[in-house]
Design a protein around this motif. Structure first.
Motif, mmCIF file in Angstrom:
data_model
loop_
_atom_site.group_PDB
_atom_site.id
_atom_site.type_symbol
_atom_site.label_atom_id
_atom_site.label_comp_id
_atom_site.label_asym_id
_atom_site.label_seq_id
_atom_site.Cartn_x
_atom_site.Cartn_y
_atom_site.Cartn_z
ATOM 1 N N LEU A 36 -39.256 53.919 -48.963
ATOM 2 C CA LEU A 36 -38.600 54.721 -47.930
ATOM 3 C C LEU A 36 -39.102 54.333 -46.543
ATOM 4 C CD1 LEU A 36 -38.618 58.195 -49.719
ATOM 5 C CD2 LEU A 36 -36.610 56.805 -49.189
ATOM 6 N N ALA A 37 -40.415 54.135 -46.416
ATOM 7 C CA ALA A 37 -40.974 53.725 -45.123
ATOM 8 C C ALA A 37 -40.400 52.386 -44.692
ATOM 9 C CB ALA A 37 -42.500 53.657 -45.203
ATOM 10 N N GLY A 38 -40.217 51.474 -45.655
ATOM 11 C CA GLY A 38 -39.665 50.165 -45.341
ATOM 12 C C GLY A 38 -38.232 50.207 -44.875
ATOM 13 N N LEU A 39 -37.561 51.316 -45.141
ATOM 14 C CA LEU A 39 -36.182 51.511 -44.683
ATOM 15 C C LEU A 39 -36.112 52.455 -43.481
ATOM 16 C CD1 LEU A 39 -34.388 51.757 -48.135
ATOM 17 C CD2 LEU A 39 -34.084 49.951 -46.444
ATOM 18 N N ASP A 146 -30.892 50.863 -53.694
ATOM 19 C CA ASP A 146 -29.552 51.274 -54.125
ATOM 20 C C ASP A 146 -29.104 52.547 -53.409
ATOM 21 O OD1 ASP A 146 -29.349 49.148 -55.864
ATOM 22 O OD2 ASP A 146 -29.921 50.294 -57.647
ATOM 23 N N CYS A 147 -30.059 53.460 -53.196
ATOM 24 C CA CYS A 147 -29.719 54.758 -52.598
ATOM 25 C C CYS A 147 -29.567 54.681 -51.082
ATOM 26 C CB CYS A 147 -30.795 55.784 -52.939
ATOM 27 S SG CYS A 147 -30.945 56.194 -54.693
ATOM 28 N N PHE A 148 -30.434 53.922 -50.423
ATOM 29 C CA PHE A 148 -30.501 53.990 -48.965
ATOM 30 C C PHE A 148 -30.305 52.651 -48.243
ATOM 31 C CE2 PHE A 148 -33.133 57.532 -50.550
ATOM 32 C CZ PHE A 148 -32.481 58.588 -49.946
ATOM 33 N N GLY A 149 -30.329 51.548 -48.973
ATOM 34 C CA GLY A 149 -30.157 50.260 -48.334
ATOM 35 C C GLY A 149 -28.721 50.055 -47.868
ATOM 36 N N THR A 150 -28.566 49.372 -46.765
ATOM 37 C CA THR A 150 -27.246 49.036 -46.232
ATOM 38 C C THR A 150 -27.230 47.544 -45.923
ATOM 39 O OG1 THR A 150 -27.851 49.390 -43.908
ATOM 40 C CG2 THR A 150 -27.062 51.313 -45.162
ATOM 41 N N PRO A 151 -26.036 46.938 -45.814
ATOM 42 C CA PRO A 151 -25.986 45.510 -45.478
ATOM 43 C C PRO A 151 -26.731 45.177 -44.194
ATOM 44 C CG PRO A 151 -23.833 46.276 -46.218
ATOM 45 C CD PRO A 151 -24.702 47.489 -46.086
ATOM 46 N N ALA A 154 -31.538 46.335 -45.058
ATOM 47 C CA ALA A 154 -32.033 46.292 -46.422
ATOM 48 C C ALA A 154 -33.025 45.138 -46.541
ATOM 49 C CB ALA A 154 -30.883 46.128 -47.410
ATOM 50 N N PRO A 155 -34.310 45.406 -46.378
ATOM 51 C CA PRO A 155 -35.307 44.334 -46.494
ATOM 52 C C PRO A 155 -35.336 43.792 -47.916
ATOM 53 C CG PRO A 155 -36.377 46.474 -46.426
ATOM 54 C CD PRO A 155 -34.940 46.714 -46.104
ATOM 55 N N PRO A 156 -35.759 42.554 -48.107
ATOM 56 C CA PRO A 156 -35.860 42.016 -49.466
ATOM 57 C C PRO A 156 -36.846 42.819 -50.292
ATOM 58 C CG PRO A 156 -36.959 40.574 -47.882
ATOM 59 C CD PRO A 156 -36.199 41.581 -47.088
ATOM 60 N N ILE A 157 -36.578 42.911 -51.570
ATOM 61 C CA ILE A 157 -37.441 43.728 -52.418
ATOM 62 C C ILE A 157 -38.858 43.165 -52.452
ATOM 63 C CG2 ILE A 157 -36.938 42.538 -54.594
ATOM 64 C CD1 ILE A 157 -36.792 45.396 -55.862
ATOM 65 N N SER A 158 -38.998 41.862 -52.245
ATOM 66 C CA SER A 158 -40.336 41.255 -52.222
ATOM 67 C C SER A 158 -41.168 41.818 -51.072
ATOM 68 C CB SER A 158 -40.228 39.735 -52.108
ATOM 69 O OG SER A 158 -39.524 39.363 -50.934
ATOM 70 N N ALA A 159 -40.526 42.092 -49.931
ATOM 71 C CA ALA A 159 -41.238 42.665 -48.785
ATOM 72 C C ALA A 159 -41.679 44.090 -49.092
ATOM 73 C CB ALA A 159 -40.351 42.637 -47.545
ATOM 74 N N LEU A 160 -40.841 44.823 -49.799
ATOM 75 C CA LEU A 160 -41.208 46.188 -50.176
ATOM 76 C C LEU A 160 -42.311 46.182 -51.230
ATOM 77 C CD1 LEU A 160 -37.690 47.915 -50.313
ATOM 78 C CD2 LEU A 160 -39.343 47.880 -48.435
ATOM 79 N N GLU A 161 -42.314 45.194 -52.108
ATOM 80 C CA GLU A 161 -43.393 45.079 -53.097
ATOM 81 C C GLU A 161 -44.724 44.807 -52.398
ATOM 82 O OE1 GLU A 161 -41.269 43.418 -57.151
ATOM 83 O OE2 GLU A 161 -41.631 41.997 -55.508
#
Length: 206
Positions: A36-39, A146-151, A154-161
């Motif tokens: 959530l913070a990443g978004l 899926d819930c909050f990302g938008t085009p 939406a950072p790459p999932i690797s960055a959120l990991e």
């Protein structure tokens, strides 16, 4: 009893977290906060509300109503605790949220660990497909996207990991300092939420 409506002030970027508070859920909780913070979102939860008091339920309602959206993880459907009883708080708070969503623009998302199980555990919710996280932090991050990302955001999932791993290090340090086994304490939650937002900024995610 006087009639109460939803909170007058709503923060569209705040997300209420209705999730299990147990040791097994620790890494998933941190992944939710980091994702959530990443978004650019702000996680909120009942840890902010003092325990006890006759108006605790009113405060929970006001906290949910002050958020633009909420996440409800219903993956704990078995018996738990020393008394081996089911957990009713999470479906109860989901019920409050559903009622709120009928009279406001509050959006809610349901998470589960296993596909199709919710059809048996809460069949009244059929038609609201849950997001399945498979019981892993990466699965939780996928659900958050899926819930909050938008085009456009939406950072790459690797960055959120990466953000999640860094946040976990801070959480572990705080737990050691406060001699607790998890992050489910008001002060630690506030610190973790603050650190997550700062880490997200340092990584250039927000």
């Amino acid at each position: 009893m006087p009639t109460r409506g939803p909170a007058a002030s709503v923060d569209a970027q705040s997300v209420f977290l209705n999730v299990p508070f147990d040791q097994e859920y620790n890494p998933l909780f941190l992944a939710l906060i980091a994702g959530l913070a990443g978004l650019g979102r702000t996680p909120r939860c009942v840890l902010e509300i003092p325990s006890g008091g006759h108006n605790r339920l009113d405060r929970i309602f006001s906290l949910i109503a002050s958020c633009g959206a909420s996440i409800h993880d219903l993956s704990r459907v078995g018996l738990s605790g020393k008394l081996k009883v089911p957990r009713f708080n999470m479906p109860f708070e989901l019920g409050i949220t559903y009622a709120l969503s009928q009279i406001t623009s509050h959006g809610f998302f349901v998470l589960e660990e296993k596909a199709f199980r919710l059809q048996a555990s809460l069949s009244d919710l059929n038609g609201h497909d849950p997001h399945i996280h498979d019981g892993t932090p990466t699965g939780v991050l996928r659900c958050v996207l899926d819930c909050f990302g938008t085009p456009a955001k939406a950072p790459p999932i690797s960055a959120l990991e990466t953000l999640t791993k860094r946040l976990a290090q801070t959480a572990l340090r705080l737990q050691r300092e406060h001699k607790t086994e998890g992050p489910f304490h008001p002060y630690i939650f506030r610190q973790i939420e603050w650190v997550a937002a700062n880490l997200a900024r340092r990584q250039g995610l927000v």
